[in-house]
Design an enzyme around this catalytic site. Structure first.
Site, PDB file in Angstrom:
ATOM      1  N   CYS A  69       0.847  -1.200   0.000  1.00 57.45           N
ATOM      2  CA  CYS A  69       0.000   0.000   0.000  1.00 57.45           C
ATOM      3  C   CYS A  69       0.881   1.248   0.000  1.00 57.45           C
ATOM      4  CB  CYS A  69      -0.918   0.011   1.218  1.00 57.45           C
ATOM      5  SG  CYS A  69      -0.018   0.020   2.785  1.00 57.45           S
ATOM      6  N   CYS A  89      44.347 -12.123 -12.857  1.00 57.51           N
ATOM      7  CA  CYS A  89      43.240 -11.902 -13.787  1.00 57.51           C
ATOM      8  C   CYS A  89      41.903 -12.076 -13.076  1.00 57.51           C
ATOM      9  CB  CYS A  89      43.314 -12.877 -14.957  1.00 57.51           C
ATOM     10  SG  CYS A  89      44.808 -12.770 -15.953  1.00 57.51           S
ATOM     11  N   ASP A 121      19.408 -38.425  13.461  1.00 62.59           N
ATOM     12  CA  ASP A 121      18.012 -38.645  13.787  1.00 62.59           C
ATOM     13  C   ASP A 121      17.740 -40.142  13.588  1.00 62.59           C
ATOM     14  OD1 ASP A 121      15.152 -38.031  14.153  1.00 62.59           O
ATOM     15  OD2 ASP A 121      15.032 -38.547  12.037  1.00 62.59           O
ATOM     16  N   ASP A 146      16.072 -36.147   8.114  1.00 67.43           N
ATOM     17  CA  ASP A 146      15.311 -36.188   6.868  1.00 67.43           C
ATOM     18  C   ASP A 146      13.948 -35.548   6.967  1.00 67.43           C
ATOM     19  OD1 ASP A 146      14.028 -38.078   8.466  1.00 67.43           O
ATOM     20  OD2 ASP A 146      13.460 -39.291   6.735  1.00 67.43           O
TER      21      ASP A 146
END
Length: 790
Positions: free
Chosen positions: A20, A88, A485, A683
């Site tokens: 806004c 370079c 885990d 995971d």
């Protein structure tokens, strides 16, 4: 005195998050407060902010962030022509950093690319102009005939190299003869005729690149070669015209020939270090067999595929898109993508990935991702980003290369003056100065780190290990503790309901039905095991609510019930009661316990025991880590007895049981406070915080996107054996970086004084310089022999 203040600039920043007019006003006011900003305007419609003045881009970004908004960014890779040494690469990097809109840049000499982080919408033209002003060129994007273009370039290099050594052969014969006491060289005019094409035709590239460097008010290796060989050739020409018998054309000719040889070998080795990306991209087939609405096969270019298309894959063909199998069955070779040597059986409902090979059956699949959205493309992108990243140790190289060429020119000038004033003669003074210029090659210094990173990350990718960046490499090399885990990492993540014990007076079938209704619609592995045992998905419980890290609750047949862990049982006020013996026995077997509980009045209605099979390689992975001197620990939400049983079976001594998702990160932080370098392997979504907190986060590729995004390393297959393999390849890569830097610094530290004191001829210096770069690249390429132990 001249005004050294930075020149005012106008920066346009794409702002995100504005909704806004008040947002636009807040951003504008924030920008006006930044020191150095003379004018600021914000356009809500275009979502852009303009700031004029001398303020830095970083200061403007920070001001927008403090106001609660963001700046849209993008990343881009540019291929650059003409870079030959560390100086370079540093010069290109400094030039690109000055371009408005560039947030960060990393230049990789080994791959001859620049990886940039830019403001969204930044044009390529100012980037190309900056590269041009630095004395280099932006290489055109590769077209479909890239392989043919590279083949032509390689043939041209070989032809020029053969011609160079044909011209220099008489000089080499004479130099070998001198070593055996036979002083012979071609006549002076013949030496000039042999050396001139080498100097001004085959060696023209050195003059062009050196001149570009001079125009950019800097220096590079080409400038050193051009100055050195020109001095030797010019001195010899003057002596020839004066009738002097002792000429030095061979010094210039042999140096150019050996430098060309070194550049050719470097080019071949660079292509080899980048072979991992080429190999991944080569997995994509060029065409696909798409089924039309009538079910007829139509061969189309792979670029014509869209998500939702149905595709046929015949035995022996590569799969052209990520998708889900709808018809057929086949073994699929995923080794090129995941490193898994065994074929994986695929049936309807299974997912397949681009670039894998259907071995013995016809598959019909529904494409879910194509082109740049495929898993193969994402893997290639991750490997490319890792290879373009900058190791922290590279900062030392950058500081050295920034002043290297001017220092070498100064040493060469002092060498000339020293020999001349000492009475050595102008000819000897020039030759010794030339030797300094030639031996001081910063090529090896610039290639030392990126070549090892490219080779190491490429070898890791072939084994199914994706390393996010060079910083992750360095972190992995110092890990002292690996925390796993349990579910889905050390175990298969597919638990089964091993036993259900109802409390006295309770019905087993009724308890199973109630548990199934509480678990209806859940994707949790334990929920799937309950639903599988119940024979389907019943109507869900009313007023269902998840209790994070503890279980669930809901209303079944008008009765409020809980289903969850030992922690939930204790919180409810219930006790195991007559089920205590069964609970103790199940925990001793390493089974996960879950309780069906009536909270009012508190009572344990049933005990559910779940068994989850440890992964085949889990025990061997723990043993391999121990052999590397790395301790292991296990994090689990299970009760202490069940967690210890699994850990002891795998050889893990340290266990943190009944750990809630938020507590995993706290446990990792506690280990770090003890001074340990922690790698976390997980995971799931509940592992993401711990993965981000750990010194090194390792995500199983079979896990969730949240876990993979939070990790520093992604394993493309759920195999714990890849964890010790990750530490092995990262340590090997770090060792190569250290070896290469030691060689590069040691070579110049020893070679420059030897040349200055007259102990190296220009020809020998040229050969040694070429050998230095090739030695660094060859050492890095030894990483291609690395293999993950089975």
């Amino acid at each position: 005195m001249p005004d050294l203040a930075p020149a005012p600039t106008r920066l346009t920043l794409p702002v995100t998050g504005m909704t806004c007019a008040s947002c636009a006003g807040r951003v504008e006011r924030a920008l006006r407060k930044v020191p150095g900003v003379t004018e600021a305007r914000v356009n809500l419609a275009s979502e852009q902010a303009e700031a004029e003045g001398t303020a830095s881009l970083e200061a403007l970004r920070e001001a927008i962030a403090r106001a609660g908004y963001g700046v849209a960014e993008t990343e881009r890779d540019l291929a650059i022509e003409g870079m030959t040494c560390a100086s370079c690469a540093g010069r290109v990097e400094r030039a690109l950093r000055k371009v408005p809109g560039v947030l960060d840049v990393s230049v990789n000499l080994a791959s001859e690319t620049a990886h940039l982080r830019l403001l969204a919408g930044t044009e390529t033209e100012p980037l190309a102009e900056a590269i041009g002003r630095a004395g280099y060129a932006l290489r055109a994007e590769a077209g479909p005939d890239e392989e043919a273009t590279q083949a032509r370039q390689l043939r041209r290099e070989r032809l020029e190299l053969a011609l160079a050594f044909a011209l220099v052969a008489p000089f080499l014969i004479g130099m070998v003869g001198m070593a055996f006491g036979r002083h012979w060289m071609p006549p002076g005019w013949a030496q000039a005729l042999l050396a001139a094409p080498l100097q001004f035709w085959l060696g023209l590239r050195f003059y062009r690149a050196g001149w570009s460097a001079l125009k950019a008010r800097t220096g590079n290796m080409d400038l050193l070669v051009a100055i050195g060989t020109s001095a030797a050739f010019g001195l010899s020409l003057v002596l020839l015209l004066q009738g002097e018998p002792h000429l030095y054309f061979e010094a210039a000719a042999v140096v150019i020939a050996f430098v060309l040889l070194g550049r050719h070998l470097e080019s071949r080795a660079r292509r080899a270090t980048g072979a991992a990306i080429a190999a991944l991209l080569a997995l994509r087939p060029r065409t696909a067999r798409r089924l039309d609405a009538a079910g007829l096969e139509q061969e189309v270019p792979i670029a014509a595929l869209h998500p939702g298309d149905r595709v046929v894959v015949r035995p022996g063909e590569r799969i052209p898109a990520d998708g889900t199998v709808e018809e057929g069955a086949s073994g699929v070779d995923e080794s090129a993508l995941t490193g898994e040597s065994r074929a994986v059986e695929k049936h309807p409902g299974d997912t397949v990935a681009t670039g894998t090979v259907a071995l013995d059956g016809r598959l019909v699949l529904r494409a879910t991702a194509v082109g740049a959205e495929t898993r193969l493309a994402q893997v290639a992108k991750l490997v490319q980003a890792a290879q373009a990243s900058r190791a922290p140790v590279q900062k030392l190289v950058d500081r050295v290369s920034a002043v290297f060429v001017p220092v070498v020119l100064g040493i060469a000038a002092l060498t000339f003056l020293g020999w001349w004033l000492a009475g050595g003669g102008v000819a000897a003074a020039i030759l010794h100065a030339v030797a300094v210029l030639v031996i001081a090659c910063p090529c090896a210094l610039g290639l030392a780190t990126p070549a090892a990173i490219m080779a190491g990350t490429g070898a890791a990718a072939r084994a199914g290990i994706l390393i996010r960046d060079a910083e992750a490499l360095e972190r992995a090399g110092h890990i002292t503790l690996v925390a796993f885990d349990k579910t889905g990492t050390l175990t298969e993540g597919r638990p089964r309901l091993a036993a259900l014990h109802p409390a006295p007076g309770q019905d087993r079938a009724g308890a199973l039905a109630a548990a199934a209704r509480l678990q209806a619609g859940s994707e949790h592995p334990l929920a799937r095991a309950v639903l599988e045992q119940a024979g389907g998905t019943p109507a869900p419980a009313e007023a269902f609510r998840a209790l994070p890290g503890r279980g669930v609750e809901g209303v079944v047949d008008g009765q409020r019930l809980l289903l969850g862990s030992n922690r939930l049982l204790a919180e409810s006020g219930a006790a195991p009661g007559p089920l205590a013996a069964e609970a103790e026995a199940a925990a001793g077997r390493g089974e996960t316990l879950s309780w069906l509980i009536r909270p009012e009045p508190p009572q344990a209605l049933a005990l559910l025991a779940f068994a989850d099979t440890p992964r085949e390689s889990a025990g061997a992975a723990v043993a391999a880590l121990a052999a590397q001197g790395v301790a292991t620990a296990m994090l689990s939400g299970d009760g202490p007895a069940a967690a210890r049983a699994v850990a002891q079976g795998l050889g893990i001594a340290e266990v943190a049981a009944e750990v809630l998702p938020a507590q995993k990160a706290e446990r990792v932080a506690a280990w770090q406070r003890e001074g340990r370098r922690v790698a976390m392997v997980g995971d799931g979504v509940n592992d993401a915080a711990a993965l981000a907190t750990a010194d090194l986060g390792i995500a199983m590729g079979s896990g969730t996107d949240a876990a993979i995004a939070a990790a520093h390393v992604t394993l493309l297959r759920p195999d714990p054996a890849l964890v010790p393999a990750t530490l092995s390849i990262t340590r090997a890569t770090l060792a190569k970086i250290r070896q290469n830097l030691a060689w590069a610094f040691g070579f110049n530290t020893l070679g420059i004084p030897l040349a200055a004191f007259g102990l190296l001829s220009p020809a020998l210096a040229g050969a040694a310089m070429a050998f230095s770069s090739v030695a660094v690249l060859s050492n890095a390429l030894l990483l291609r022999r690395w293999r993950a132990r089975a």
